[in-house]
Design a protein around this motif. Structure first.
Motif, short mmCIF file in Angstrom:
data_model
loop_
_atom_site.label_atom_id
_atom_site.label_comp_id
_atom_site.label_asym_id
_atom_site.label_seq_id
_atom_site.Cartn_x
_atom_site.Cartn_y
_atom_site.Cartn_z
N LYS A 15 4.77 -12.01 1.77
CA LYS A 15 5.43 -10.86 1.17
C LYS A 15 6.85 -10.70 1.69
O LYS A 15 7.80 -10.44 0.93
CB LYS A 15 4.61 -9.59 1.44
N VAL A 31 5.25 -10.30 12.35
CA VAL A 31 3.91 -9.95 11.90
C VAL A 31 2.98 -10.07 13.10
O VAL A 31 2.90 -11.13 13.72
CB VAL A 31 3.44 -10.87 10.76
N PRO A 62 5.40 -4.45 2.61
CA PRO A 62 4.90 -4.93 3.91
C PRO A 62 4.38 -3.78 4.77
O PRO A 62 4.71 -2.61 4.56
CB PRO A 62 6.13 -5.58 4.54
N LEU A 63 3.58 -4.13 5.75
CA LEU A 63 2.95 -3.15 6.65
C LEU A 63 3.93 -2.71 7.75
O LEU A 63 3.61 -2.79 8.95
CB LEU A 63 1.68 -3.74 7.27
N GLU A 83 1.14 -11.03 4.80
CA GLU A 83 2.33 -10.24 5.12
C GLU A 83 3.56 -11.13 5.23
O GLU A 83 4.66 -10.76 4.79
CB GLU A 83 2.12 -9.45 6.41
N THR A 104 -0.05 -5.47 11.66
CA THR A 104 1.10 -4.64 11.34
C THR A 104 2.34 -5.51 11.31
O THR A 104 2.30 -6.69 11.67
CB THR A 104 1.27 -3.49 12.36
N VAL A 105 3.46 -4.92 10.87
CA VAL A 105 4.74 -5.63 10.80
C VAL A 105 5.80 -4.81 11.52
O VAL A 105 5.97 -3.61 11.22
CB VAL A 105 5.17 -5.88 9.34
#
Length: 240
Positions: free
Chosen positions: A212, A152, A220-221, A209, A164-165
């Motif tokens: 999640k 993350v 997730p992103l 995130e 973002t991920v």
């Protein structure tokens, strides 16, 4: 990931998670079994550490070689005036223990880089990076990718931030940050300033995130950047 059953005290502590559809007992057990590394105990790391500890992440690693300074306290809320001059990881450890004694804290009092990043991240299930220079971010991303861990990633500047991920099999760090990017391309908060609550917004989203990813809820992103315009009060996103 297996963990010990929740104690009666933990059941009361996490009661709002336990009744939450999609988390419940299995989700809380997953949090308790998780080993999460937070790189940087500063503006983004502080809220991430606070919410991961409060959520009951079983093992929380913190890596930072910096010390608490007076100018940090405008935004790095896990540190205190009495702690000025102390190691940030020691200060973070005290905060976590005071908030949630059920969390094991692993303190890495060192600078993370190409020479040691892979060794450090290898002991964890998930990494959060809130550092403020691209060389460190690139080293952490490379190590996470090599070990096969989700990452993350958050960043802030002045009034704006993003999160973002990067996950195994998904878009890579280099797809978002080109190889020629360097620290001269990223304005420092010392030079341009930063609004304190901005780090709370992005750091808390990073914790979201992480939860999640650990519990398997939501989307997730991965391959998406969520951006926040603090002055305009707007969220937006783009894919990469």
């Amino acid at each position: 990931m297996a963990s010990d059953p929740l104690s009666p005290e933990e059941t009361r502590r996490y009661s709002r998670h336990l009744v939450l559809k999609g988390i419940g007992g299995s989700g809380q057990q997953a949090l308790k079994a998780a080993r999460v590394l937070v790189v940087g105990a500063g503006g983004l790391g502080s809220p991430a550490i606070a919410y991961l500890a409060g959520a009951g992440v079983g093992t929380l690693g913190v890596v930072d070689n910096d010390h608490v300074s007076l100018s940090n306290l405008q935004r790095q809320m896990i540190h205190t005036t009495d702690g000025i001059g102390d190691s940030k990881v020691d200060s973070a450890g005290r905060f976590v223990h005071a908030l949630n004694p059920h969390v094991d804290v692993v303190l890495h009092r060192e600078r993370i880089g190409d020479d040691n990043a892979e060794t450090i991240v290898a002991g964890y299930h998930l990494v959060l990076d809130g550092t403020d220079n691209i060389a460190t971010r690139r080293a952490v991303a490379s190590a996470a990718e090599t070990v096969g861990l989700p990452l993350v990633s958050g960043a802030v500047s002045m009034f704006d931030g993003q999160v973002t991920v990067f996950a195994p099999g998904g878009p890579r760090f280099g797809d978002l940050y080109p190889a020629e990017a360097n620290d001269e391309d990223l304005p420092s908060c010392e030079a341009t300033g930063i609004l304190g609550p901005l780090t709370g917004v992005i750091g808390t989203l990073m914790a979201m995130e992480a939860l999640k990813l650990i519990t398997g809820i939501g989307e997730p992103l991965i391959g998406r950047v969520l951006t926040y315009d603090g002055k305009g009060g707007r969220f937006s996103e783009f894919s990469y």
